[in-house]
Design an enzyme around this catalytic site. Structure first.
Site, PDB file in Angstrom:
ATOM      1  N   ARG A   1      -7.259 -44.390 -10.263  1.00 23.43           N
ATOM      2  CA  ARG A   1      -7.935 -43.088 -10.366  1.00 23.43           C
ATOM      3  C   ARG A   1      -9.080 -42.990  -9.363  1.00 23.43           C
ATOM      4  O   ARG A   1      -9.282 -41.942  -8.733  1.00 23.43           O
ATOM      5  CB  ARG A   1      -8.442 -42.843 -11.793  1.00 23.43           C
TER       6      ARG A   1
ATOM      7  N   ASN B   1      -5.562 -41.310 -16.944  1.00 23.36           N
ATOM      8  CA  ASN B   1      -4.696 -42.319 -17.537  1.00 23.36           C
ATOM      9  C   ASN B   1      -4.038 -41.722 -18.768  1.00 23.36           C
ATOM     10  O   ASN B   1      -4.684 -40.982 -19.524  1.00 23.36           O
ATOM     11  CB  ASN B   1      -5.486 -43.552 -17.954  1.00 23.36           C
TER      12      ASN B   1
END
Length: 91
Positions: free
Chosen positions: A20, A38
């Protein structure tokens, strides 16, 4: 005005490896908005909105940079009138 939107679900070793964060860093260099998050099932979900060429280049760069972590990815594209402010990491 509608913008191009792509959603991508990444599978593999994509959580706990800075996926990320790297995606957010790549986004800083292109004109896209959206988010990365996520998922509980171990995948990472990306939503990117902007001009189609920019969005596709963004996804291609993620695939290039994170290639060794991604086993599979699935894409869904459409257009949206939704407004996104910047690019964010959802926790």
């Amino acid at each position: 005005m509608k913008k191009f939107r792509i959603q991508v679900w990444f599978e593999g070793r994509v959580q706990g490896v800075g996926f990320r964060f790297k995606t957010s860093r790549i986004a800083a260099g292109v004109d896209v908005a959206g988010f990365v998050e996520n998922l509980d099932d171990g995948r990472v979900h990306l939503v990117a909105v902007g001009e189609e060429a920019q969005v596709r280049a963004f996804v291609a760069e993620i695939l290039r940079v994170m290639d060794s972590f991604i086993k599979r990815h699935e894409e869904l594209s459409d257009s949206t009138a939704d407004t996104y402010k910047g690019f964010n990491i959802k926790l």
